[in-house]
Design an enzyme around this catalytic site. Structure first.
Site, short mmCIF file in Angstrom:
data_model
loop_
_atom_site.label_atom_id
_atom_site.label_comp_id
_atom_site.label_asym_id
_atom_site.label_seq_id
_atom_site.Cartn_x
_atom_site.Cartn_y
_atom_site.Cartn_z
N SER A 229 0.82 -1.22 0.00
CA SER A 229 0.00 0.00 0.00
C SER A 229 0.85 1.27 0.00
O SER A 229 0.33 2.37 0.16
CB SER A 229 -0.91 0.01 1.23
OG SER A 229 -0.13 -0.12 2.40
N THR B 193 -1.51 3.93 4.81
CA THR B 193 -0.46 4.91 4.60
C THR B 193 0.59 4.78 5.69
O THR B 193 0.24 4.51 6.83
CB THR B 193 -1.08 6.33 4.71
OG1 THR B 193 -2.03 6.47 3.65
CG2 THR B 193 -0.05 7.43 4.62
N THR C 230 -4.45 8.04 8.35
CA THR C 230 -4.54 6.92 7.41
C THR C 230 -6.02 6.56 7.29
O THR C 230 -6.82 6.98 8.12
CB THR C 230 -3.67 5.73 7.87
OG1 THR C 230 -3.78 4.66 6.92
CG2 THR C 230 -4.06 5.22 9.25
N GLY C 231 -6.36 5.81 6.25
CA GLY C 231 -7.77 5.48 6.06
C GLY C 231 -8.33 6.13 4.81
O GLY C 231 -7.58 6.58 3.94
N ARG D 180 -7.21 9.77 -9.20
CA ARG D 180 -7.72 10.07 -7.85
C ARG D 180 -6.54 10.44 -6.93
O ARG D 180 -5.52 9.78 -6.89
CB ARG D 180 -8.46 8.86 -7.30
CG ARG D 180 -8.96 9.01 -5.87
CD ARG D 180 -8.05 8.35 -4.86
NE ARG D 180 -8.62 8.36 -3.51
CZ ARG D 180 -7.92 8.08 -2.42
NH1 ARG D 180 -6.65 7.77 -2.50
NH2 ARG D 180 -8.49 8.09 -1.24
N THR E 209 1.88 6.94 0.36
CA THR E 209 0.92 5.86 0.10
C THR E 209 0.72 5.64 -1.39
O THR E 209 0.96 6.56 -2.19
CB THR E 209 -0.45 6.21 0.74
OG1 THR E 209 -1.32 5.09 0.67
CG2 THR E 209 -1.13 7.38 0.03
N1 ASP Z 1 -5.34 7.68 3.16
C1 ASP Z 1 -4.91 6.92 2.01
C2 ASP Z 1 -5.66 7.40 0.80
O1 ASP Z 1 -6.86 7.64 0.89
C3 ASP Z 1 -5.09 5.45 2.15
C4 ASP Z 1 -4.85 4.88 3.54
O2 ASP Z 1 -4.17 5.45 4.35
O3 ASP Z 1 -5.37 3.83 3.86
O4 ASP Z 1 -5.10 7.49 -0.24
#
Ligand code: ASP
Length: 299
Positions: free
Chosen positions: A52, A153, A204-205, A181, A171
């Site tokens: 990721s 991330t 993160t998320g 995107r 990330t």
């Molecule tokens: N925040 C990151 C994104 O939306 C992904 C992640 O951290 O899980 O690109």
């Protein structure tokens, strides 16, 4: 949460432990916090086992790995970032160059790639066989159209021995994301934020939700209003819930006093923490449970 003293480094997820180890070593040997943040994140970016971030990241819906990254410095309140960067394994290093060599903060797509090449970065095929197979499997299963939930991330926040604060994140974003995107990780105030008088935060998320609330900025502003890092992260999650935004988000924060905190929405969230003795002293699983809004933190 109790003050832990400093230097203090906190990072997201299990791979944050290795990032912290690298950052700590640099802090101890040459006391360069900016190098510490960059090299720590490079270690995760270059690891093909992390699907990721950087090299080995799961590609977008068209099969291309697109990377977002940002770095921010407390002492001079400066930042650099890249979005949608292809073919460069270490986007955090390109973000640092943007900060150091331009008057801009964020470069995107092909122009970010050209900037990187002009500055000595080399093109790399970021798509590992493992990520390609994973992409093919998901495409065959017919989930190519929707943004997949597998993502994570590396976000790192560091308080050095001078009590200056630095942060970085990197990330490949949501697996199978719509080409072009851009997520929160390269947006100052969303994926990360530092105010050297107050503290720093990283996220993160699901980036769309983090951006809608200026997630990291919100956490730091909560700390400015007197909350501890823990309270500040929880309050930011509660704000999201209050607007019925319930996608998965994890937040980490530290303050000038060496206190740290983290909160997430509904799933386990490992946090790697290094402090004084240079050891991984705690690894928390922190869940902000949706049903009762109660915090269930196990350390
Ligand atoms: N925040 C990151 C994104 O939306 C992904 C992640 O951290 O899980 O690109």
């Amino acid at each position: 949460m109790k003050s832990l003293s400093f230097p203090l480094i906190i990072s997201t997820w299990d791979f944050g432990a290795e990032a912290n180890r690298v950052a700590w070593k640099i802090l101890m040997s040459r006391e360069n916090p900016l190098d510490a943040v960059e090299k720590a994140i490079n270690a995760v970016e270059k690891d093909p086992g992390v699907t990721s971030v950087g090299y080995g990241g799961i590609p977008n819906a068209d099969g291309f790995v697109e990377l977002d990254a940002a770095i921010m410095l407390g002492p001079n309140h400066k930042a650099g970032a890249v979005a949608g960067l292809k073919e460069i394994a270490t986007p955090i290093s390109v973000a640092r160059k943007v900060m150091e060599k331009t008057n801009s903060i964020l470069l995107v797509g092909d122009e970010a790639l050209k900037f990187a090449l002009r500055n000595g970065f080399k093109k790399t095929n970021l798509l590992t066989e493992k990520a390609k197979q994973e992409w093919l499997k998901r495409a065959e299963e017919g989930i190519i159209k929707r943004m997949d939930s597998s993502h994570d991330t590396i976000g790192l926040v560091l308080l050095d021995s001078k009590r200056d604060i630095y942060a970085g994140c990197s990330t490949s974003g949501l697996a199978m994301k719509t080409p072009g995107r851009v997520g929160d990780s390269c947006i100052i105030g969303a994926g990360l934020y530092v105010d050297n008088e107050i503290g720093g935060a990283a996220a993160t998320g699901v980036g769309e939700q983090i951006m809608m609330f200026c997630g990291s900025f919100l956490v730091v502003e909560n700390m400015r209003r007197g909350m501890s890092p823990q309270q500040a992260c929880e309050a930011a999650i509660k704000r999201m819930i209050s607007k019925r935004q319930k996608k998965w988000v994890g937040l980490i924060a530290l303050d000038k006093e060496g206190q740290y905190g983290a909160a997430s929405l509904g799933k386990e969230f490992p946090l790697a923490i290094y402090c004084k003795k240079g050891e991984l002293i705690q690894k928390s699983k922190i869940v902000h449970n949706l049903p009762n809004l109660g915090l269930n933190m196990e350390i």
